[in-house]
Design a protein around this motif. Structure first.
Motif, PDB file in Angstrom:
ATOM      1  N   MET A 183      69.348  77.157 -97.821  1.00 24.08           N
ATOM      2  CA  MET A 183      68.319  77.645 -96.895  1.00 24.08           C
ATOM      3  C   MET A 183      68.858  77.833 -95.479  1.00 24.08           C
ATOM      4  N   ARG A 187      67.516  83.495 -95.763  1.00 20.98           N
ATOM      5  CA  ARG A 187      66.108  83.470 -95.345  1.00 20.98           C
ATOM      6  C   ARG A 187      65.247  83.347 -96.592  1.00 20.98           C
ATOM      7  N   MET A 188      65.060  82.112 -97.005  1.00 22.24           N
ATOM      8  CA  MET A 188      64.406  81.867 -98.288  1.00 22.24           C
ATOM      9  C   MET A 188      62.934  81.548 -98.111  1.00 22.24           C
ATOM     10  N   ASP A 189      62.088  82.273 -98.827  1.00 20.57           N
ATOM     11  CA  ASP A 189      60.686  81.865 -98.908  1.00 20.57           C
ATOM     12  C   ASP A 189      60.641  80.650 -99.825  1.00 20.57           C
ATOM     13  N   TYR A 190      59.891  79.656 -99.430  1.00 24.46           N
ATOM     14  CA  TYR A 190      59.863  78.434-100.235  1.00 24.46           C
ATOM     15  C   TYR A 190      58.506  77.771-100.094  1.00 24.46           C
ATOM     16  N   GLN A 191      57.999  77.238-101.186  1.00 25.06           N
ATOM     17  CA  GLN A 191      56.796  76.419-101.042  1.00 25.06           C
ATOM     18  C   GLN A 191      56.788  75.284-102.040  1.00 25.06           C
ATOM     19  N   GLN A 192      56.239  74.179-101.617  1.00 30.30           N
ATOM     20  CA  GLN A 192      56.059  73.047-102.524  1.00 30.30           C
ATOM     21  C   GLN A 192      54.647  72.516-102.358  1.00 30.30           C
ATOM     22  N   GLU A 193      54.080  72.165-103.498  1.00 21.48           N
ATOM     23  CA  GLU A 193      52.699  71.703-103.481  1.00 21.48           C
ATOM     24  C   GLU A 193      52.546  70.549-104.455  1.00 21.48           C
ATOM     25  N   TYR A 194      51.986  69.455-103.972  1.00 21.56           N
ATOM     26  CA  TYR A 194      51.671  68.336-104.856  1.00 21.56           C
ATOM     27  C   TYR A 194      50.243  68.511-105.326  1.00 21.56           C
TER      28      TYR A 194
ATOM     29  N   ARG B 187      54.344  62.773 -99.561  1.00 23.30           N
ATOM     30  CA  ARG B 187      54.173  63.891-100.501  1.00 23.30           C
ATOM     31  C   ARG B 187      53.554  65.047 -99.741  1.00 23.30           C
ATOM     32  N   MET B 188      54.415  65.809 -99.099  1.00 21.36           N
ATOM     33  CA  MET B 188      53.933  66.835 -98.190  1.00 21.36           C
ATOM     34  C   MET B 188      53.904  68.209 -98.860  1.00 21.36           C
ATOM     35  N   ASP B 189      52.757  68.870 -98.802  1.00 21.33           N
ATOM     36  CA  ASP B 189      52.725  70.276 -99.187  1.00 21.33           C
ATOM     37  C   ASP B 189      53.396  71.052 -98.065  1.00 21.33           C
ATOM     38  N   TYR B 190      54.237  71.981 -98.430  1.00 22.01           N
ATOM     39  CA  TYR B 190      54.962  72.716 -97.403  1.00 22.01           C
ATOM     40  C   TYR B 190      55.254  74.121 -97.891  1.00 22.01           C
ATOM     41  N   GLN B 191      55.132  75.088 -97.006  1.00 23.44           N
ATOM     42  CA  GLN B 191      55.585  76.420 -97.393  1.00 23.44           C
ATOM     43  C   GLN B 191      56.172  77.155 -96.209  1.00 23.44           C
ATOM     44  N   GLN B 192      57.183  77.951 -96.483  1.00 22.28           N
ATOM     45  CA  GLN B 192      57.746  78.801 -95.441  1.00 22.28           C
ATOM     46  C   GLN B 192      57.904  80.195 -96.013  1.00 22.28           C
ATOM     47  N   GLU B 193      57.602  81.179 -95.169  1.00 24.16           N
ATOM     48  CA  GLU B 193      57.647  82.566 -95.626  1.00 24.16           C
ATOM     49  C   GLU B 193      58.221  83.426 -94.513  1.00 24.16           C
ATOM     50  N   TYR B 194      59.228  84.198 -94.851  1.00 24.38           N
ATOM     51  CA  TYR B 194      59.759  85.151 -93.884  1.00 24.38           C
ATOM     52  C   TYR B 194      59.038  86.470 -94.115  1.00 24.38           C
TER      53      TYR B 194
END
Lengths: 497, 497
Positions: A183, A187-194, B187-194
């Motif tokens: 990363m 330029r990576m789009d990334y998401q994590q969701e619990y 336990r964090m929800d996280y997202q990144q978007e270009y």
């Protein structure tokens, strides 16, 4: 033999099933492979107990098998000896009624296997390759993708050393270090969701009807489900006649159920038959000792960096476990990458060209991987999320059952028949990995689970078209019924006059 | 004075505007504050040139000012001396026509300020506080939130040292280290978007009508926009009579425009008046020397860990710059946190209780921050994304202009009047930060930009209700028109007969 890559070095990070298969695949293509794993070698007797403690059962289906087969047909054959086939879901109703729902009209099965067992088998396969060197208890700390060098720490000796590489594969799971390092340059789009649910593993011991001869306490050829609307219990069989049960429930519910004296009566009233098979003492032991594990869903895009890095398996996409496709999809990542590498080699005119041509080919294959695989990964991740509702509740509703019957009926009408996995794998050694327009009527579950020649994305589009047809047919049917009803009423009225 | 926290130590990571304000706020509450910054002190003469090179202009509005005021009224007053007020947007049409769209019926303005200038001012304010120690050129490498200790590297001497803390604030921007470290325990929800667009900064020099007396080449009291559908140029005034221009365009378009001989004619045909003011030589210099910067949008949830960590500003939520709210929102984070800390103190019966009571109060305030602030942050992030389409295209469409007129007309009818920022800040020193039910009709832009007493989330809900009213009114109006038309036609027909 792929002589042009002979001297090049690939580093594979993570020796789970996906990392092992990737290492095998690259080694077969002539790469010199260094395989790094943070944990100890699973196969060492000292670590076995600990590994099994954490183990979770997996349902491996055609996609996973086809992927192993594509890299090593012998490995796939050996692997099939260790699984327990499950031909359907067994629904356990609250009143004790059992309900078997077959996965496939032609008897195709999914296969239960212990994760550690699968991993050990694949580690053995990797060990057979002379091109692969394995490093256990080594953590990757830092990767410089531009200078093609990484820092690995030998946890045993507490020493760090640098390793140069030409190509780095990140197969290091949901919390991937390779992804985090990549990363920095992509330029990576990334998401994590619990999701707001967690799971706890419980063990159902073998039964002993005849002393000394262990037996299964439930039918071993089913995946057992106790759907209870907002929570559920599932059970998968093991070779030693035990079952691994997993309880899925909302975190707030598990908070409330935390004291054993609250949990036990709750479990008893919801899963009476399971409690009988597990035993009160075992249940309380497992519930108080086993961790409550989170359910995380991650998505990334793109998955590669130039000609030198790629993310596979959970490192790229971890999904919730409700379609039983997480591992299958990860193994398939390796097959898809292999197909694309093969294609780039075939399409290139000069297979033994200079170094930079090779790099270009690799860069093109990786770019295509990111572009072509992304929609598949989004599709299966979404299926997995939706399937949770299906498993813990919908499977018991009349509408679901009606649709399933209709779906199966149309499937039976269509000329298609599911190929057994052995014929399929032969078909898949051809260069393609996606049949864009599957013929006939195919239920979504069949496409996802038993048809690795249909990509997840194609499965999604096909299923969505079929749903539209069903909906339209329902409307047309209802209209015809209405009109005929009105006509009949009028005719009867005329007669009466 | 908040004696109960006197001896406790807070570490603030990042000495940007948000970090500085957070440090001031905590110092005023009696915390001993360590402020860490990876870069050099902006105020040192050697680094000034470099800092200004990278600088981007900011539009600071009522929320940002109110936040600074809440922590230090004097700082807010000093700050207002350095800004250039902008009362509206100046649309530059392709045919050279100019079109001024005021931001507020009562003349409220947003304010242009150089990022470096703002940051320097806040660093000066922090320096005035005896409770704060500043460490520049120090990078945080590792944070153990459970043991409350972190590792910082002094980049000047290449040495690492450990620092213990009671509370850690992450104000270290979009690529936050604190966030990454916090994700290991939360336990964090996280997202990144270009987004698929990038920006390039261009400088418009001062004009020289009279020798030795620099002048602005455009009206300095407007934010200038050249909307061109898929791309746009904007310009904000600086105190030295220059303008900072920013070109936003799709990445693929910028790829195509990469060679200066392609870029120059393209720029000339799209922004002829801007080219005249910037000058061909300056334009080509800036375009070839300044970086193409990405536009990233990140979201997280939750923002805190127990009683010991919180993320503020871009570290928690970085948004695209099209509502001019990124910094305002970050500064407001500090004010919201302050309000919640105040409230927990008031609601607690024993203000000078033992240590663990303090920790509990802090934990409660942080939890409430995560819960109450999240919807605000999602709302403003979405507004910012939507506003890109508005700025680069909609502002020129008849429907947009019609709606804006209607919106403004209803606003004028309503009894409300926008409070000047000076009266507002006084109002905001009260303990609340959200007026849940604003009275009267308020355009969305007004609520977001000029009403810090209305949270972003309340603004969203209010605007959505108003849109519904407008839509319903349109339908009713259209129906009445139709019906009257029909009646008229019938009456006329009868007459003719």
């Amino acid at each position: 033999m792929h002589s042009q890559a002979r001297s090049k070095k690939a580093v594979v990070v993570g020796a789970g099933p996906v990392g092992c298969l990737a290492a095998m695949m690259l080694a077969k293509r002539g790469w010199q492979v260094f395989l790094y794993e943070g944990r100890e070698d699973l196969r060492q007797p000292s670590t076995k107990a600990a590994a099994q403690q954490r183990s979770i059962n997996l349902a491996i289906s055609h996609r996973g098998i086809a992927a192993i087969h594509a890299v090593s047909p012998e490995a796939a054959e050996r692997f099939m000896q260790t699984v327990i086939p499950m031909k359907g879901r067994m629904i356990h109703h609250l009143d004790g009624r059992l309900d078997s729902q077959l996965y496939d009209r032609d008897g195709q099965c999914i296969n239960s296997i212990d994760r550690a067992l699968l991993n050990e088998g694949l580690l053995d396969e990797v060990s057979r390759s002379p091109n692969v060197r394995m490093f256990f208890r080594h953590k990757i700390r830092f990767i410089d993708f531009n200078r093609k060098v990484l820092t690995a720490e030998d946890l045993g000796h507490g020493q760090e050393h640098t390793v140069d590489f030409d190509f780095c594969v990140g197969a290091d799971g949901s919390y991937s270090t390779v992804r985090r390092q990549m990363m920095k340059v992509v330029r990576m789009d990334y998401q994590q969701e619990y999701i707001k649910h967690e799971y706890v593993e419980l063990k159902m011991p073998a039964g002993h009807d005849t002393p000394g001869r262990p037996t299964f306490q439930l039918d071993p050829n089913h995946l057992h489900i106790w759907p209870r609307r907002s929570y559920m219990l599932i059970a998968l069989p093991n070779k030693d006649n035990t079952f691994t049960c997993t309880l899925f429930a909302p975190s707030v519910e598990l908070d409330r159920l935390s004291p054993p004296e609250v949990f036990l009566p709750w479990f008893k009233s919801n899963f009476p038959d399971a409690l009988k098979a597990i035993g009160e003492k075992n249940l309380i032991h497992d519930y108080t000792h086993n961790p409550r594990s989170p359910l995380i869903c991650t998505k990334s895009n793109p998955y590669h960096y130039k000609d030198r890095g790629i993310l596979l398996g959970d490192a790229a996409h971890s999904m919730v476990p409700f379609y039983g496709q997480g591992l299958n999809c990860g193994l398939e990542d390796v097959r898809v990458l292999k197909v694309l590498l093969d294609q780039e080699e075939v399409e290139s005119n000069s297979p033994t060209g200079p170094d930079n041509l090779e790099d270009e080919r690799l860069a093109r294959a990786l770019l295509r991987y990111s572009q072509e695989r992304h929609q598949d990964l989004v599709a299966i991740s979404d299926f997995a999320m939706n399937n949770y509702v299906e498993m813990r509740h919908l499977v018991t509703t009349p509408l679901y059952l009606f649709r399933k019957v209709l779906d199966g009926w149309l499937y039976r009408l269509s000329s298609h028949s599911t190929l057994p996995v052995t014929s399929l794998t032969t078909k898949l050694t051809s260069q393609t990995y996606d049949e864009r327009e599957p013929r006939g009527w195919l239920p979504l579950y069949t496409m996802v689970t038993f048809r690795p020649d249909i990509s997840y994305d194609t499965a999604r589009r096909t299923a969505s078209r079929q749903t539209q047809i069903l909906t339209t047919a329902t409307y047309v049917g209802a209209t015809i019924l209405c009109v005929s009803g009105l006509w009949l009423a009028r005719t009867v009225k005329t007669w009466i006059r």
